[in-house]
Enzyme design. Structure first.
Site, PDB file in Angstrom:
ATOM      1  N   SER A  39       5.374  -2.253  78.409  1.00  0.00           N
ATOM      2  CA  SER A  39       5.760  -3.665  78.493  1.00  0.00           C
ATOM      3  C   SER A  39       7.250  -3.871  78.748  1.00  0.00           C
ATOM      4  O   SER A  39       7.652  -4.951  79.165  1.00  0.00           O
ATOM      5  CB  SER A  39       5.369  -4.389  77.204  1.00  0.00           C
ATOM      6  OG  SER A  39       5.946  -3.740  76.080  1.00  0.00           O
ATOM      7  N   ASP A 326      11.298 -11.169  71.367  1.00  0.00           N
ATOM      8  CA  ASP A 326      10.177 -11.324  70.439  1.00  0.00           C
ATOM      9  C   ASP A 326      10.172 -10.135  69.491  1.00  0.00           C
ATOM     10  O   ASP A 326      11.160  -9.408  69.418  1.00  0.00           O
ATOM     11  CB  ASP A 326       8.846 -11.469  71.205  1.00  0.00           C
ATOM     12  CG  ASP A 326       8.512 -10.220  72.031  1.00  0.00           C
ATOM     13  OD1 ASP A 326       9.145  -9.160  71.822  1.00  0.00           O
ATOM     14  OD2 ASP A 326       7.623 -10.309  72.896  1.00  0.00           O
ATOM     15  N   HIS A 329      10.415  -6.864  72.022  1.00  0.00           N
ATOM     16  CA  HIS A 329      11.093  -6.725  73.325  1.00  0.00           C
ATOM     17  C   HIS A 329      12.492  -7.317  73.362  1.00  0.00           C
ATOM     18  O   HIS A 329      12.754  -8.332  72.721  1.00  0.00           O
ATOM     19  CB  HIS A 329      10.236  -7.378  74.407  1.00  0.00           C
ATOM     20  CG  HIS A 329       8.835  -6.854  74.438  1.00  0.00           C
ATOM     21  ND1 HIS A 329       7.784  -7.519  73.864  1.00  0.00           N
ATOM     22  CD2 HIS A 329       8.344  -5.706  74.930  1.00  0.00           C
ATOM     23  CE1 HIS A 329       6.675  -6.796  74.015  1.00  0.00           C
ATOM     24  NE2 HIS A 329       6.991  -5.692  74.663  1.00  0.00           N
TER      25      HIS A 329
END
Ligand SMILES: *[C@@H]1O[C@H](CO)[C@@H](O)[C@H](O)[C@H]1NC(C)=O
Ligand SMILES: *[C@@H]1O[C@H](CO)[C@@H](O)[C@H](O)[C@H]1NC(C)=O
Ligand SMILES: *[C@@H]1O[C@H](CO)[C@@H](O)[C@H](O)[C@H]1NC(C)=O
Ligand SMILES: *[C@@H]1O[C@H](CO)[C@@H](O)[C@H](O)[C@H]1NC(C)=O
Length: 361
Positions: A39, A326, A329
């Site tokens: 991600s 978040d 990340h």
């Protein structure tokens, strides 16, 4: 009169066009960039997975993206893959799963196979096992290679690929996975990390066998310091067990790359010490323009990390002050700084060379 104006304006138009083309082609430093990973560099592959929970194609992700829309990037804006593409003068490599027709012209400047939740091992996204693990990403790259060879011929395709950049950002999900799984009972942290390295080595060898020569490979950051892990400790300290696994992994990765470099003819690589870099940011945030290194910007509860960055969550207005967007990340601001370092060094963080040097050797 009209035709003279027309001529004149076409002349100017042609000049501008030429200048633009020249600028574009000189700024482009590699023919193509192929991205593998999780991600941290996913630019939208997971949007195309039917029911994965590792998705970011909803608000408040993307609020600082040029379109102000959620794109599938786990960020308030651009992520590391976008910044790396900007550095080498290419558009961000499109998500492999977004390409309706898997033809050569779609692949010429590179493709991204990165998938949120992915690991070196299969099934690191524990719940639904939909993310594309590295093994699958490399398999998809092999299909891309086949299409390119068919279209361009073997030797021109090899030439294109030998000058292209292969970026691999992976490992965090495997390490997160160990601390919460039956793996704990099967292997020690060292054995687990060794198996990660062995598996990764085999996959890099496969990319090499299919034309890859220039590799950028990131180490794992101090992921025990992400809000997701701090929130589980009363004092909001980092999870040192997870961090020490990341350190061990990075040590082994560095020596594996050194060895691989001597085993495979024509390979060059740049290893990024994401651990040392992020640790420095966390210890001296002001140096980098940050004030908040513990809490996420978007989420709910303690450190905005009890609930992920879902549409119901709240987000901060001072996003440039935050290291974390978040619970897992980095913000766009942090990603930009990381990639500046990836690209231009210094040698404290990039080994044996930075990416600018890698693409010019
Ligand atoms: C090639 O793929 C791209 C992206 O999927 C698509 O837009 C384009 O129409 C395709 N071209 C051909 C000749 O199929
Ligand atoms: C992951 O799955 C693929 C295909 O299902 C398999 O070929 C591969 O060996 C698996 N890799 C690992 C590390 O388990
Ligand atoms: C492990 O993961 C499950 C859900 O995936 C979660 O409910 C549980 O709290 C986790 N345990 C630890 C020790 O992190
Ligand atoms: C690990 O082993 C212990 C003792 O054998 C057992 O109680 C526990 O359930 C196992 N944990 C997992 C996740 O398999």
């Amino acid at each position: 009169m009209a035709s003279k104006t027309f001529l004149l304006s076409s002349f100017f138009f042609a000049t501008i066009l030429l200048t633009l083309c020249f600028k574009l082609s000189t700024a482009q430093m590699v023919p193509a960039m192929f991205i593998f990973g999780d991600s941290l560099v996913d630019v939208g592959n997971n949007n195309h997975l039917p029911v994965s929970i590792a998705k970011a194609n909803f608000p408040h992700n993307g609020i600082d993206f040029p379109t102000k829309k959620a794109t599938g990037r786990f960020s308030n804006g651009k992520n590391a893959a976008d910044f790396l593409a900007e550095k080498v003068g290419l558009p961000s490599s499109p998500p492999y799963l977004s390409l309706s027709s898997k033809n050569a012209s779609a692949f010429m400047t590179g493709v991204s196979f990165a998938s949120g939740g992915a690991g070196i091992f299969n099934g690191t996204d524990q719940t639904l096992r939909q993310s594309m693990p590295l093994t699958q990403q490399v398999g998809d790259y092999e299909s891309v290679y086949g299409v390119l060879v068919q279209k361009l011929g073997s030797s021109p395709a090899q030439k294109l690929l030998s000058k292209s950049l292969f970026a691999i950002v992976i490992g965090s999900n495997d390490i997160f996975g160990y601390s919460n799984s039956s793996d704990r009972n099967k292997s020690t942290p060292q054995e687990y990390v060794d198996l990660m390295i062995l598996t990764l080595k085999q996959l890099v060898q496969r990319i090499y066998a299919y034309g890859g020569r220039k590799f950028f490979i990131s180490g794992v950051a101090p992921i025990g310091c992400t809000p997701s892990r701090r929130v589980r400790i009363q004092s909001e300290a980092c999870n040192e067990e997870i961090n020490s696994m990341a350190v061990t992994y990075n040590e082994r990765l560095k020596s594996m790359l050194q060895k691989l470099n001597s085993e495979l003819k024509g390979v060059s690589y740049s290893y990024f010490d994401a651990y040392a870099m992020l640790e420095n940011i966390i210890q001296k945030p002001a140096t980098y323009g940050f004030t908040e290194v513990k809490a996420a910007c978007c989420g709910l509860g303690t450190l905005k990390a009890k609930v992920p960055c879902l549409p119901i969550a709240k987000y901060c207005s001072n996003r440039k002050d935050h290291v974390f967007w978040d619970l897992f990340h980095p913000t766009e601001a942090a990603a930009r700084i990381l990639v500046d370092t990836v690209f231009d060094g210094p040698s404290q963080y990039t080994y044996p060379m930075n990416v600018r040097q890698l693409i010019t050797v």
